[in-house]
Motif scaffolding. Structure first.
Motif, PDB file in Angstrom:
ATOM      1  N   ASN A 163      87.927  49.363  54.992  1.00  0.00           N
ATOM      2  CA  ASN A 163      88.569  50.543  54.396  1.00  0.00           C
ATOM      3  C   ASN A 163      87.217  50.963  53.642  1.00  0.00           C
ATOM      4  OD1 ASN A 163      91.238  51.821  56.119  1.00  0.00           O
ATOM      5  ND2 ASN A 163      92.301  49.508  54.492  1.00  0.00           N
ATOM      6  N   PHE A 164      86.707  51.295  53.231  1.00  0.00           N
ATOM      7  CA  PHE A 164      85.963  51.665  51.982  1.00  0.00           C
ATOM      8  C   PHE A 164      86.238  53.272  51.712  1.00  0.00           C
ATOM      9  CE2 PHE A 164      82.179  49.238  54.056  1.00  0.00           C
ATOM     10  CZ  PHE A 164      82.594  48.508  54.257  1.00  0.00           C
ATOM     11  N   ASN A 165      86.435  52.887  50.347  1.00  0.00           N
ATOM     12  CA  ASN A 165      87.592  54.615  49.763  1.00  0.00           C
ATOM     13  C   ASN A 165      86.943  54.488  48.014  1.00  0.00           C
ATOM     14  OD1 ASN A 165      89.660  53.420  51.751  1.00  0.00           O
ATOM     15  ND2 ASN A 165      89.340  55.463  51.673  1.00  0.00           N
ATOM     16  N   THR A 166      87.107  55.814  47.870  1.00  0.00           N
ATOM     17  CA  THR A 166      86.431  56.068  46.302  1.00  0.00           C
ATOM     18  C   THR A 166      87.956  57.253  45.153  1.00  0.00           C
ATOM     19  OG1 THR A 166      85.556  57.764  46.924  1.00  0.00           O
ATOM     20  CG2 THR A 166      84.015  55.766  46.655  1.00  0.00           C
ATOM     21  N   ILE A 167      88.537  56.599  44.400  1.00  0.00           N
ATOM     22  CA  ILE A 167      89.574  57.350  44.268  1.00  0.00           C
ATOM     23  C   ILE A 167      89.002  57.888  43.019  1.00  0.00           C
ATOM     24  CG2 ILE A 167      91.910  57.544  43.973  1.00  0.00           C
ATOM     25  CD1 ILE A 167      92.279  55.380  44.970  1.00  0.00           C
ATOM     26  N   ASP A 168      88.752  59.292  42.140  1.00  0.00           N
ATOM     27  CA  ASP A 168      88.307  60.078  41.379  1.00  0.00           C
ATOM     28  C   ASP A 168      89.937  60.469  40.245  1.00  0.00           C
ATOM     29  OD1 ASP A 168      85.400  59.712  41.287  1.00  0.00           O
ATOM     30  OD2 ASP A 168      86.175  60.728  42.832  1.00  0.00           O
ATOM     31  N   ARG A 169      90.155  59.790  39.549  1.00  0.00           N
ATOM     32  CA  ARG A 169      91.313  60.788  39.058  1.00  0.00           C
ATOM     33  C   ARG A 169      90.648  61.200  37.563  1.00  0.00           C
ATOM     34  NH1 ARG A 169      95.347  57.724  41.338  1.00  0.00           N
ATOM     35  NH2 ARG A 169      95.459  55.911  42.314  1.00  0.00           N
ATOM     36  N   PHE A 170      91.963  62.020  37.282  1.00  0.00           N
ATOM     37  CA  PHE A 170      91.667  62.615  35.520  1.00  0.00           C
ATOM     38  C   PHE A 170      93.146  63.089  35.498  1.00  0.00           C
ATOM     39  CE2 PHE A 170      87.824  64.457  37.851  1.00  0.00           C
ATOM     40  CZ  PHE A 170      86.613  64.471  37.053  1.00  0.00           C
ATOM     41  N   SER A 171      92.981  62.393  34.291  1.00  0.00           N
ATOM     42  CA  SER A 171      94.786  62.507  33.568  1.00  0.00           C
ATOM     43  C   SER A 171      94.547  62.763  32.030  1.00  0.00           C
ATOM     44  CB  SER A 171      95.491  60.629  33.488  1.00  0.00           C
ATOM     45  OG  SER A 171      94.781  60.020  32.782  1.00  0.00           O
ATOM     46  N   GLY A 172      95.808  63.532  31.285  1.00  0.00           N
ATOM     47  CA  GLY A 172      95.849  63.958  30.128  1.00  0.00           C
ATOM     48  C   GLY A 172      97.085  63.534  29.541  1.00  0.00           C
ATOM     49  N   TYR A 173      97.653  64.086  28.799  1.00  0.00           N
ATOM     50  CA  TYR A 173      98.463  64.129  27.477  1.00  0.00           C
ATOM     51  C   TYR A 173      98.480  64.290  25.991  1.00  0.00           C
ATOM     52  CZ  TYR A 173      98.044  60.158  24.428  1.00  0.00           C
ATOM     53  OH  TYR A 173      96.972  59.394  23.359  1.00  0.00           O
ATOM     54  N   GLY A 174      99.455  65.211  26.247  1.00  0.00           N
ATOM     55  CA  GLY A 174      99.858  66.259  24.909  1.00  0.00           C
ATOM     56  C   GLY A 174     101.549  65.705  24.235  1.00  0.00           C
ATOM     57  N   TRP A 201     115.413  61.588  14.375  1.00  0.00           N
ATOM     58  CA  TRP A 201     113.615  61.653  15.221  1.00  0.00           C
ATOM     59  C   TRP A 201     113.177  62.824  16.876  1.00  0.00           C
ATOM     60  CZ3 TRP A 201     116.251  57.928  13.060  1.00  0.00           C
ATOM     61  CH2 TRP A 201     115.643  56.801  11.541  1.00  0.00           C
ATOM     62  N   TYR A 202     112.642  62.874  17.123  1.00  0.00           N
ATOM     63  CA  TYR A 202     112.667  63.635  17.952  1.00  0.00           C
ATOM     64  C   TYR A 202     110.992  63.602  18.511  1.00  0.00           C
ATOM     65  CZ  TYR A 202     115.248  67.202  15.756  1.00  0.00           C
ATOM     66  OH  TYR A 202     116.564  67.783  15.321  1.00  0.00           O
ATOM     67  N   ASN A 203     110.790  63.701  19.691  1.00  0.00           N
ATOM     68  CA  ASN A 203     109.582  63.413  20.374  1.00  0.00           C
ATOM     69  C   ASN A 203     109.456  63.920  21.573  1.00  0.00           C
ATOM     70  OD1 ASN A 203     107.763  61.623  22.717  1.00  0.00           O
ATOM     71  ND2 ASN A 203     106.794  61.151  20.579  1.00  0.00           N
ATOM     72  N   ALA A 204     108.413  64.739  22.276  1.00  0.00           N
ATOM     73  CA  ALA A 204     108.735  65.858  22.946  1.00  0.00           C
ATOM     74  C   ALA A 204     107.031  65.296  23.918  1.00  0.00           C
ATOM     75  CB  ALA A 204     108.790  67.337  23.551  1.00  0.00           C
ATOM     76  N   GLY A 205     106.521  65.699  24.607  1.00  0.00           N
ATOM     77  CA  GLY A 205     105.101  65.455  25.443  1.00  0.00           C
ATOM     78  C   GLY A 205     105.353  65.615  26.635  1.00  0.00           C
ATOM     79  N   ILE A 206     103.755  65.650  27.110  1.00  0.00           N
ATOM     80  CA  ILE A 206     103.573  65.723  29.047  1.00  0.00           C
ATOM     81  C   ILE A 206     102.249  65.313  29.394  1.00  0.00           C
ATOM     82  CG2 ILE A 206     102.108  67.682  28.776  1.00  0.00           C
ATOM     83  CD1 ILE A 206     104.140  69.081  31.196  1.00  0.00           C
ATOM     84  N   ARG A 207     102.098  64.661  30.580  1.00  0.00           N
ATOM     85  CA  ARG A 207     101.310  64.176  30.653  1.00  0.00           C
ATOM     86  C   ARG A 207     100.770  65.669  32.683  1.00  0.00           C
ATOM     87  NH1 ARG A 207      99.312  59.484  29.632  1.00  0.00           N
ATOM     88  NH2 ARG A 207      97.876  59.421  31.244  1.00  0.00           N
ATOM     89  N   ALA A 208      99.241  65.372  32.890  1.00  0.00           N
ATOM     90  CA  ALA A 208      99.147  65.229  33.988  1.00  0.00           C
ATOM     91  C   ALA A 208      97.910  64.782  34.556  1.00  0.00           C
ATOM     92  CB  ALA A 208      98.592  66.316  33.394  1.00  0.00           C
ATOM     93  N   HIS A 209      98.434  64.653  35.976  1.00  0.00           N
ATOM     94  CA  HIS A 209      97.269  63.770  36.597  1.00  0.00           C
ATOM     95  C   HIS A 209      97.061  63.984  38.144  1.00  0.00           C
ATOM     96  CE1 HIS A 209      96.161  59.124  37.819  1.00  0.00           C
ATOM     97  NE2 HIS A 209      95.939  59.365  38.697  1.00  0.00           N
TER      98      HIS A 209
END
Length: 822
Positions: free
Chosen positions: A497-508, A522-530
């Motif tokens: 297996n020769f593989n490459t994986i490109d990932r973009f992720s972020g959060y707020g 105390w409150y905390n709210a957030g979201i992640r994307a991948h």
């Protein structure tokens, strides 16, 4: 020893505790403007005084229910004065920053370590990590004593959390994600954990419901911070299992600082206690450094680097395993030929820079490179005999094999090579906005993996080659008609297996502290994307994207009792890493989906006093609903995935932990956990998952001799009910739901402290530069329990039944350890 404290642990859960103490406690870490710990700060309140230690840590008792004025003074820094009111038994954290320019004074509203409270984070003292005994001592050794964290392999640093597996845990060092080798299949091959405990300043652990700023895994977060030295220092540890050296260095202008550690480990002492006789010459070593540079008051740089090499040379000779019942005892005898030669080399480097734009805005950049070069080569030929033992008392052949049920041989061959390169770049921002905080981050990851798998297994039983049971034989009327088909290995895995994986992720994420009536909230709210995309020589998958919203809420009612309630949850995704993409045949399945888990966690922290000393009871109730589950099997610590997202699952349970000063001046705790986790594959119904631990009890205890306090005791005791025992190759796991025996282990350490930097003046001039010098005796597996990690499956040639022969772990082992600090 103060054994009466041990008995008191169990009475706690059946009695109602009340207290009338009128004191509170403030503690924290004192830093300078360069964010470095400050030693020898004098902290006083009325007639009570203490000093900060070499890490800047202090702990002070103050009067409760009245305004208390606390004064921080240092010989070269300006004084800080604060006033605050704490309720009875309340513990607050205050981390002041001392300056050489201006004096700070006034009434300060001190928040109790709010981040960790609302996150449900467990903080572990680094000194405790270094002292508690274990066959694989370190941070992971302590984690295994926490509720919800399970492992039945003392040779491994890997752990499972609340029904997850070893690949579902996040590990950060200085906010940098850490990776492990891919191919390791046995705990005795692992060698060293990445984290060097000699370099650690702070350890935080979350077992679920964590915030959006943490990455894309399903089970837990281990967040480690390495310390920044403020002056020269050194430490040394040596034992029969290896040794380590760590050095702190600081430049004259204080702008540069570095901490470097070198470690070596040899597991021969432990492996030689197992039932398999071997010629075993392992070699595990690494060097790690953390370099810091303060370019200006607003700009800081750091470099984290690690090089490690694990050489594993293994030549088994013979094995005898007694199993079965008293009425029907059995024995498996195996004689081996051949050897195994494995080599795992990893290289890791990361640069992190922090820029304070202004008092309310900070931005960070992190870049890292990880490379692993791995090789697994082995040819091991085993000849086995499975028989019944004569259990007739008085028989001349008592204890000997009276009837042979199976004779055969097995040849295992592997030539596995892997080369992986992982590159990360990340930008993070922190804003103080009005009464709230905003955090965000963007990350790019590129994974390049080159992998060759060649594994096969041939089984011979009574002179006949055994074909895999998945073959469909036509007109199979042996032995009346001879078999004329091809001879096929019982197992045969071949893939490149020769593989490459490109990932973009972020959060707020957004955080706020407020009031509801007289209660703090105390409150905390957030979201992640991948988003990720997999490409290879023969495989290309379409881009996939996940969104993971998460939230936390905590409330501290204005009650006489010191209690905090938390509720956290959200949608968690785990996009597949390379090992999760590779199926049992070694082929990468690029369209494998991210596993998805819905978390719900309700918890309570109750702080109180018992025997006039502080204690805390933490209770957590949790439930996880999982979809698109990637089923797997566990062989020692090797996971093999189906890579088809064919199952749904759930995990539910309750965790309890009581910690405090059972012995004055020392921290101990007792943990209890109940877990049930099951999966439903292809609609066949729910069965136990490989990590279905059920009951867990652990005790971590420190003590000392009252009349000779320099002699100390450290006890680490773990009891887990048995895990599912797995199934033979190609077998349907729904037909094999037996469990291993319960896991019971106690490790104890005795230490004689000759020099302690907290004991005052050192009379012996020879050791005047030593801060600490101690000699200890450790006993691993004190009660010599037989614990099994997995089963070896052997087939009876006559009945064609499969027998599960347990693979036992280490027996009782003695170790001597010397520790010193300069």
């Amino acid at each position: 020893m103060n054994t009466n404290y041990l008995v008191s642990i169990f009475f706690f859960f059946t009695i109602c505790l009340t207290t009338s103490a009128q004191t509170a406690r403030i503690r924290g870490v004192i830093l300078n403007k360069n964010n470095q710990p400050v030693e020898n700060v004098n902290i006083s309140c009325l007639n009570v005084t203490t000093r900060s230690n070499s890490t800047g840590f202090y702990d002070l008792k103050i009067p409760a229910n009245q305004k208390a004025t606390i004064i921080f003074t240092h010989i070269s820094l300006k004084k800080i004065t604060i006033s605050l009111i704490l309720s009875t038994n309340e513990q607050r954290e205050f981390n002041p920053v001392m300056s050489d320019r201006e004096e700070q004074m006034g009434e300060v509203i001190v928040f109790a370590n709010t981040r960790k409270l609302i996150q449900g984070v467990t903080t572990i003292e680094p000194e405790l990590i270094r002292k508690i005994p274990g066959a694989n001592a370190g941070i992971e050794n302590i984690l295994k004593s926490l509720p919800g964290v399970n492992s039945n392999n003392e040779l491994s640093t890997q752990y499972a959390v609340r029904g997850g597996n070893y690949d579902e845990n996040l590990v950060y060092v200085n906010e940098i994600e850490i990776y492990r080798p891919f191919l390791i299949r046995s705990g005795q091959q692992e060698g060293l954990s990445f984290t060097n405990t000699d370099l650690v300043q702070n350890v935080d652990f979350s077992a679920g419901g964590f915030q959006a700023k943490f990455g894309d895994k399903l089970s837990s977060v281990l967040d480690i911070t390495y310390r920044k030295p403020i002056k020269f220092g050194a430490s040394l540890e040596a034992s029969f299992l290896g040794g380590s050296v760590a050095v702190d260095a600081v430049s004259k202008d204080k702008k540069w600082s570095a901490i470097t550690g070198i470690r070596y480990r040899n597991n021969s002492l432990l492996v030689n206690s197992q039932e398999t006789q071997t010629n075993f010459t392992p070699s595990f070593a690494d060097i790690q450094t953390n370099i810091n540079y303060q370019s200006s008051a607003k700009w800081q740089w750091s470099f984290l680097g690690n090089i490690s090499q694990n050489k594993y040379q293994y030549q088994p000779l013979a094995r005898q395993t007694n199993f079965g019942t008293i009425d029907s005892p059995m024995v498996l005898t195996v004689f081996y030929e051949g050897q195994e030669r494995d080599n795992y080399e990893t290289y890791f480097g990361a640069i992190k820079t922090t820029f304070n734009v202004n008092d309310s805005f900070t931005v960070k950049f992190i870049g890292s490179i990880f490379q692993t070069l791995e090789q697994e080569y082995f040819d091991i030929f085993a000849q086995y005999r499975l028989g019944e033992v004569d259990a007739s008392i008085g028989s001349q052949t008592y204890g000997e094999v009276s009837y042979t049920k199976g004779i055969g041989s097995q040849l295992n061959h592997a030539r596995n090579d892997l080369d992986a390169l992982i590159v990360n770049t990340e930008v993070k921002g922190f804003h103080d906005w009005k009464e709230s905080q905003l955090e965000w981050g963007i990350k790019y990851t590129r994974e390049s993996i080159r992998d060759r798998v060649i594994e096969w297994e041939v089984i011979d039983s009574a002179g006949f080659s055994v074909n895999p049971p998945i073959l469909n034989f036509v007109n199979n009327d042996q032995p009346y008609s001879p078999y004329v088909g091809p001879l096929i290995p019982y197992q045969n895995v071949r893939a490149t297996n020769f593989n490459t994986i490109d990932r973009f992720s972020g959060y707020g994420q957004w955080s706020l502290k407020s009031l509801i009536g007289s209660s703090e909230v105390w409150y905390n709210a957030g979201i992640r994307a991948h988003n990720w995309e997999i490409q290879g020589a023969s495989t290309t998958a379409k881009s996939q994207t996940t969104l993971s919203p998460r939230f936390q809420f905590a409330i501290k009612p204005n009650w006489n009792s010191d209690m905090l309630f938390r509720f956290s949850g959200g949608l968690y995704h785990q996009p597949p890493f390379y090992r999760e993409l590779r199926d049992a045949a070694g082929i990468v399945q690029p369209n494998t989906k991210a596993q998805q888990s819905m978390h719900f966690v309700v918890s309570n922290d109750f702080s109180f006093k018992m025997w006039t000393r502080p204690f805390k009871l933490v209770s957590e109730l949790y439930y996880k609903s999982l979809t698109d589950v990637n089923t797997y099997t566990i062989d020692n610590v090797r996971l093999r995935y189906a890579a088809n997202n064919s199952a749904t699952a759930f995990a539910q349970g309750i965790d309890l932990r009581l910690n405090g000063e059972f012995v004055p001046g020392t921290e101990s705790w007792v943990s209890f956990g109940y877990l049930k986790t099951e999966e439903n594959s292809n609609g066949k119904g729910f069965i136990a998952r490989p990590t279905d631990q059920r009951l867990k009890f652990a005790l971590l205890f420190q003590d000392y001799m009252p009349n000779i306090p320099s002699i100390k005791l450290y006890l680490n005791l773990v009891y887990n009910t048995g895990l599912p025992g797995g199934s033979p190759s190609y077998a349907d796991p729904y037909l094999y739901q037996n469990r291993l025996n319960d896991y019971r282990r106690a490790d104890v350490g005795f230490s004689k402290v000759f020099i302690d930097n907290t004991s005052g003046e050192i009379k012996n001039k020879l050791f005047k530069n030593f801060k600490e010098l101690a000699l200890g005796l450790e006993i691993f597996n004190l009660f010599n329990n037989q614990n099994a990690i997995t089963n070896t499956w052997v087939r009876d040639v006559y009945s064609k039944n499969q027998f599960a022969i347990p693979n036992y772990m280490t027996t009782r082992v003695f170790n001597i350890k010397l520790t010193a600090k300069l």
